[in-house]
Scaffold this motif. Sequence first.
Motif, PDB file in Angstrom:
ATOM      1  N   ASN A 120     -13.186  19.957 -10.898  1.00 20.83           N
ATOM      2  CA  ASN A 120     -13.428  20.959 -11.944  1.00 20.83           C
ATOM      3  C   ASN A 120     -12.286  21.953 -12.084  1.00 20.83           C
ATOM      4  O   ASN A 120     -12.181  22.647 -13.091  1.00 20.83           O
ATOM      5  N   SER A 175     -19.717  22.862  -9.201  1.00 23.09           N
ATOM      6  CA  SER A 175     -19.527  23.703 -10.399  1.00 23.09           C
ATOM      7  C   SER A 175     -19.322  22.817 -11.611  1.00 23.09           C
ATOM      8  O   SER A 175     -18.855  21.685 -11.489  1.00 23.09           O
ATOM      9  N   ASN A 178     -10.803  15.056  -2.759  1.00 23.34           N
ATOM     10  CA  ASN A 178     -10.033  16.284  -2.988  1.00 23.34           C
ATOM     11  C   ASN A 178     -10.782  17.558  -2.599  1.00 23.34           C
ATOM     12  O   ASN A 178     -10.157  18.536  -2.194  1.00 23.34           O
ATOM     13  N   TYR A 219      -9.249  24.477   9.352  1.00 24.82           N
ATOM     14  CA  TYR A 219      -8.530  23.812   8.242  1.00 24.82           C
ATOM     15  C   TYR A 219      -7.445  22.896   8.804  1.00 24.82           C
ATOM     16  O   TYR A 219      -7.342  21.726   8.413  1.00 24.82           O
ATOM     17  N   THR A 253      -3.370  27.698  -6.726  1.00 21.04           N
ATOM     18  CA  THR A 253      -4.778  27.415  -7.049  1.00 21.04           C
ATOM     19  C   THR A 253      -5.647  28.483  -6.377  1.00 21.04           C
ATOM     20  O   THR A 253      -5.136  29.345  -5.662  1.00 21.04           O
TER      21      THR A 253
HETATM   22  P1  NAP Z   1      -9.565  24.998  -5.203  1.00 21.42           P
HETATM   23  O1  NAP Z   1      -9.035  25.381  -6.540  1.00 21.42           O
HETATM   24  O2  NAP Z   1     -10.261  26.003  -4.362  1.00 21.42           O
HETATM   25  O3  NAP Z   1     -10.464  23.692  -5.395  1.00 21.42           O
HETATM   26  C1  NAP Z   1     -11.277  23.198  -4.364  1.00 21.42           C
HETATM   27  C2  NAP Z   1     -12.276  22.248  -4.969  1.00 21.42           C
HETATM   28  O4  NAP Z   1     -13.179  21.807  -3.952  1.00 21.42           O
HETATM   29  C3  NAP Z   1     -13.134  22.925  -6.050  1.00 21.42           C
HETATM   30  O5  NAP Z   1     -13.435  22.001  -7.038  1.00 21.42           O
HETATM   31  C4  NAP Z   1     -14.366  23.286  -5.265  1.00 21.42           C
HETATM   32  O6  NAP Z   1     -15.513  23.474  -6.056  1.00 21.42           O
HETATM   33  C5  NAP Z   1     -14.505  22.047  -4.398  1.00 21.42           C
HETATM   34  N1  NAP Z   1     -15.424  22.298  -3.311  1.00 21.42           N
HETATM   35  C6  NAP Z   1     -15.284  23.169  -2.292  1.00 21.42           C
HETATM   36  N2  NAP Z   1     -16.390  23.149  -1.529  1.00 21.42           N
HETATM   37  C7  NAP Z   1     -17.243  22.258  -2.084  1.00 21.42           C
HETATM   38  C8  NAP Z   1     -18.549  21.809  -1.775  1.00 21.42           C
HETATM   39  N3  NAP Z   1     -19.228  22.298  -0.724  1.00 21.42           N
HETATM   40  N4  NAP Z   1     -19.128  20.892  -2.556  1.00 21.42           N
HETATM   41  C9  NAP Z   1     -18.487  20.410  -3.647  1.00 21.42           C
HETATM   42  N5  NAP Z   1     -17.245  20.806  -4.001  1.00 21.42           N
HETATM   43  C10 NAP Z   1     -16.628  21.714  -3.227  1.00 21.42           C
HETATM   44  O7  NAP Z   1      -8.376  24.497  -4.294  1.00 21.42           O
HETATM   45  P2  NAP Z   1      -7.250  23.390  -4.488  1.00 21.42           P
HETATM   46  O8  NAP Z   1      -6.001  24.012  -4.033  1.00 21.42           O
HETATM   47  O9  NAP Z   1      -7.314  22.745  -5.796  1.00 21.42           O
HETATM   48  O10 NAP Z   1      -7.701  22.379  -3.335  1.00 21.42           O
HETATM   49  C11 NAP Z   1      -7.980  21.015  -3.543  1.00 21.42           C
HETATM   50  C12 NAP Z   1      -7.650  20.253  -2.278  1.00 21.42           C
HETATM   51  O11 NAP Z   1      -6.252  20.353  -2.023  1.00 21.42           O
HETATM   52  C13 NAP Z   1      -8.350  20.796  -1.035  1.00 21.42           C
HETATM   53  O12 NAP Z   1      -8.718  19.710  -0.188  1.00 21.42           O
HETATM   54  C14 NAP Z   1      -7.254  21.627  -0.379  1.00 21.42           C
HETATM   55  O13 NAP Z   1      -7.455  21.765   0.989  1.00 21.42           O
HETATM   56  C15 NAP Z   1      -6.053  20.788  -0.706  1.00 21.42           C
HETATM   57  N6  NAP Z   1      -4.757  21.453  -0.611  1.00 21.42           N
HETATM   58  C16 NAP Z   1      -4.445  22.510  -1.434  1.00 21.42           C
HETATM   59  C17 NAP Z   1      -3.178  23.095  -1.327  1.00 21.42           C
HETATM   60  C18 NAP Z   1      -2.730  24.229  -2.212  1.00 21.42           C
HETATM   61  O14 NAP Z   1      -1.633  24.727  -2.010  1.00 21.42           O
HETATM   62  N7  NAP Z   1      -3.494  24.640  -3.186  1.00 21.42           N
HETATM   63  C19 NAP Z   1      -2.273  22.616  -0.396  1.00 21.42           C
HETATM   64  C20 NAP Z   1      -2.635  21.562   0.426  1.00 21.42           C
HETATM   65  C21 NAP Z   1      -3.870  20.987   0.300  1.00 21.42           C
HETATM   66  P3  NAP Z   1     -15.896  24.954  -6.613  1.00 21.42           P
HETATM   67  O15 NAP Z   1     -14.993  25.209  -7.773  1.00 21.42           O
HETATM   68  O16 NAP Z   1     -17.326  24.803  -6.968  1.00 21.42           O
HETATM   69  O17 NAP Z   1     -15.665  25.899  -5.482  1.00 21.42           O
END
Ligand code: NAP
Length: 251
Positions: free
Chosen positions: A18, A42, A91, A156, A191
């Motif tokens: 989302n 969401s 993801n 994490y 993000t």
């Molecule tokens: P984000 O914008 O916070 O997105 C996280 C996603 O996971 C959202 O869609 C969130 O849903 C969903 N989520 C979290 N808890 C959940 C649950 N209990 N049930 C269902 N959905 C859930 O962060 P992002 O940066 O895009 O992260 C996506 C992935 O990339 C994650 O695995 C993160 O660890 C990884 N990552 C991110 C970065 C970075 O720099 N951003 C770097 C390395 C790895 P809601 O919107 O409902 O909360």
Amino acid sequence: MSNPFNLEGKVALVTGGNTGLGQGMAVALAEAGADIVVAGRSSAADTGKAVEALGRRFFEVKADFSDPSCVDGVVAETVEKAGSIDILVNNAGIIRRNDAIDFTEDDWDSVMDVNIKSAFFLCQAAAKRMIPAGGGKIINIASMLSFQGGIRVASYTSSKSAIAGLTKLLANEWAAKGINVNAIAPGYFATNNTAALQADEDRNKQILERIPAGRWGDPKDLGGAAVFLASSAADYVQGTVLAVDGGWLAR
Ligand code: NAP
């Protein structure tokens, strides 16, 4: 000549599609021709609009991955709505920050349940469909903390190091069954997940100074890697953790 990156006729399940990186990858997979199912808690209406504007089918499955027992139902509903599951992008993820000395059991369990336990059982549920169907592609989302220790993020780092190991294990077990299991390790992307780091002036400056590309990643920057690993161009790629990090790990 046929295009090895073409995903037409494939169905991709993207968890947490989302927003953020999941949304970026879902739209990129749709651009390459895949129909998209987003599973999460969401509304993914924005992603749905973008996918449908590309002429692809879009479905939503409600799921809260803090309860890993939901995963069989998520995969079953995906197949029921979209007709198959050819690509899984694990993801959805969360982060909790505290000094290791004060880290609570809740901060440990909640991160592990979403980031590794649900991710593993989703791989298992998807593979049970993919193996009889002749194969599929699984992409797990790792992190720089699959390679490095980080600080104040004990659960994490543990979950993302586990994702890298699990990706290799599953590749060993399932490569001969037609499933490619790989991971993408994003560097620092702008993000919700990194909002606290972006808002902290000192940490933001330190991070930018260390990224050879000189900028935070944009969710669109992950699209090419996701399409590649989801496509037949990656048929002989197994168990790799592909960094998309603006050069962070090279420094
Ligand atoms: P984000 O914008 O916070 O997105 C996280 C996603 O996971 C959202 O869609 C969130 O849903 C969903 N989520 C979290 N808890 C959940 C649950 N209990 N049930 C269902 N959905 C859930 O962060 P992002 O940066 O895009 O992260 C996506 C992935 O990339 C994650 O695995 C993160 O660890 C990884 N990552 C991110 C970065 C970075 O720099 N951003 C770097 C390395 C790895 P809601 O919107 O409902 O909360």
